[in-house]
Design a protein around this motif. Structure first.
Motif, PDB file in Angstrom:
ATOM      1  N   LYS A   7       0.849  -1.197   0.000  1.00  0.00           N
ATOM      2  CA  LYS A   7       0.000   0.000   0.000  1.00  0.00           C
ATOM      3  C   LYS A   7       0.884   1.246   0.000  1.00  0.00           C
ATOM      4  CE  LYS A   7      -2.249   3.524   2.032  1.00  0.00           C
ATOM      5  NZ  LYS A   7      -1.835   4.572   2.983  1.00  0.00           N
ATOM      6  N   GLY A 156      -7.993   8.633   5.490  1.00  0.00           N
ATOM      7  CA  GLY A 156      -6.947   7.662   5.802  1.00  0.00           C
ATOM      8  C   GLY A 156      -7.378   6.229   5.517  1.00  0.00           C
ATOM      9  N   ASP A 159      -5.526   2.651   4.130  1.00  0.00           N
ATOM     10  CA  ASP A 159      -4.860   1.653   4.991  1.00  0.00           C
ATOM     11  C   ASP A 159      -5.809   0.485   5.230  1.00  0.00           C
ATOM     12  OD1 ASP A 159      -2.683   3.331   5.310  1.00  0.00           O
ATOM     13  OD2 ASP A 159      -3.380   4.153   7.215  1.00  0.00           O
TER      14      ASP A 159
END
Ligand code: ASP
Ligand code: MG
Length: 414
Positions: A7, A156, A159
């Motif tokens: 990632k 975010g 993730d």
């Protein structure tokens, strides 16, 4: 051969040169014989810009259209990375959330991932056939809801996309490449004595992330813990090992305190003269919850006269206005006398699984802060964490002093 999910965050794909750099890193894993899925964020700054635009059009907007807008940043980076990979001879294709699909619930703007169908992706990993040996370049942060519309997973969130994909693919590893080279004992911008942690438990990482450490989205850690996904946080710019997030059994040397987090985005609210009778706390926190205001630390004093008491709690700074609105509406009904709030506070948390078996952790915290003349406003604890609320003016001083007090300082420098 291993199956790995890589990632890359926004800074790592922040321009086309960096995307080419990412492509080289992916190629290295492919050349080593691994099956690879890559999850990418939008270019750094892009999502912020998209959010700003939606707010400029309307403060109170349709969350489904918000998702259409903010999910677009990742569409750009998956396409560019697939191109960059093809350009250096790697078979690759991009996947948007709805194409896989990444099924989520219908909570637009903060959706949770349900099922991920990886059948086709797995087939294409296999080295045979004309589409064989293909790298999947997957848009993070996005999915498709039960209403058949695009959803996003909260800021975010890529993730969490990566960890969820790693779980669905039974991947051997989930490597989270970022602009720092791992998880630190505290924010290195606050103290140069912060040290990189080699291994940290899921539980500690979960506490640190939820207490303000920004390196991983909290939900991604919870998911990794639930599914036993081995997560590594490492730099996309340097070649060195990062931090492994693992089960407690894999930690050889245990510290009492592993890390110190701080969260400046807090506000303190005190309700003065709250009637001391059953049901009042339920009414207050029930109404706040119904308005989606998250409450964190709570303290209530024993009333002196058996009639009324003060109630103090913290909310996220961005929720303060909404909290005021809710509480104003309850004032007459419940009969408290005043609402006092203070946005200038910071929560400092010390975290470590070692504190389960080691007494005195809280004492060290309180004494250290007292020596620096820092007043503690609210305290809360859990099995592996002690948090205090202090004036935001003393954030750096407190973090540095605690870092030293718990023996976390790096040797030599600083
Ligand atoms: N681009 C999204 C964000 O900035 C998702 C992510 O980067 O993880 O929140
Ligand atoms: Mg991120």
């Amino acid at each position: 051969m291993a199956r790995i999910v890589m990632k890359f965050g926004g800074t790592s794909v922040g321009n086309t040169d960096r995307i080419k750099n990412v492509a080289r890193r992916v190629k290295a894993e492919v050349d080593a014989g691994n099956e690879v899925a890559v999850v990418v964020s939008a270019m750094s700054g892009t999502t912020n810009q998209l959010v700003t635009w939606t707010n400029e059009i309307a403060r109170l907007h349709d969350a489904r259209e918000y998702d259409v807008v903010v999910a677009s940043g990742e569409q750009v980076t998956v396409g560019l990375l697939a191109l960059a990979l093809q350009d250096i001879g790697v078979n690759a294709r991009s996947w948007l959330g709805w194409q896989i699909p990444f099924r989520t619930d219908g909570i637009h703007g903060k959706a949770r991932i349900g099922e991920i169908d990886t059948t086709v992706m797995r087939e294409r990993f296999a080295p045979t056939g004309d589409r064989g040996g293909q790298v999947a370049v997957v848009a993070g942060f996005q999915g498709i809801g039960p209403d058949n519309r695009i959803t996003t997973l909260g800021r975010g969130g890529s993730d969490t996309s990566a960890v969820a994909l790693a779980a669905a693919l039974d991947a051997d590893r989930c490597d989270i490449y970022t602009d720092v080279d791992g998880v630190y004992t505290t924010d290195p911008r606050i103290t140069a004595k912060a040290r990189k942690i080699d291994r940290i438990t899921y539980e500690e990482m979960l506490e640190l992330a939820s207490q303000g450490a920004k390196v991983l989205q909290t939900r991604s850690v919870a998911m990794a813990m639930q599914h036993g996904v081995r997560v590594q946080v490492l730099s996309s710019f340097e070649d060195k090992p990062g931090t492994l997030v693992v089960d407690e059994g894999e930690i050889v040397e245990q510290q009492v305190v592993t890390g110190i987090a701080y969260s400046p985005d807090e506000a303190k609210v005190t309700l003065v003269g709250v009637p001391d009778r059953p049901g009042v706390a339920g009414a207050i926190f029930g109404s706040l919850a119904d308005s989606a205001v998250n409450v964190d630390m709570i303290v209530q004093n024993v009333s002196q006269d058996g009639k009324s008491t003060d109630l103090t709690f913290t909310v996220g700074a961005t929720d303060l206005d909404r909290a005021h609105q809710v509480l104003d509406g309850l004032k007459g009904e419940l009969g408290f006398t005043d609402i006092v709030s203070d946005p200038g506070v910071c929560k400092i948390s010390v975290v470590g699984v070692g504190m389960r078996s080691q007494p005195g952790v809280a004492k060290t915290m309180f004494q250290t802060l007292a020596e620096k003349g820092i007043n503690i406003q609210v305290i809360s604890t859990s099995e592996i964490k002690v948090s205090v609320l202090i004036s935001a003016d003393y954030t750096e001083l407190a973090v540095r002093a605690l870092h030293t007090a718990y023996g976390l300082d790096a040797e030599g420098d600083g």
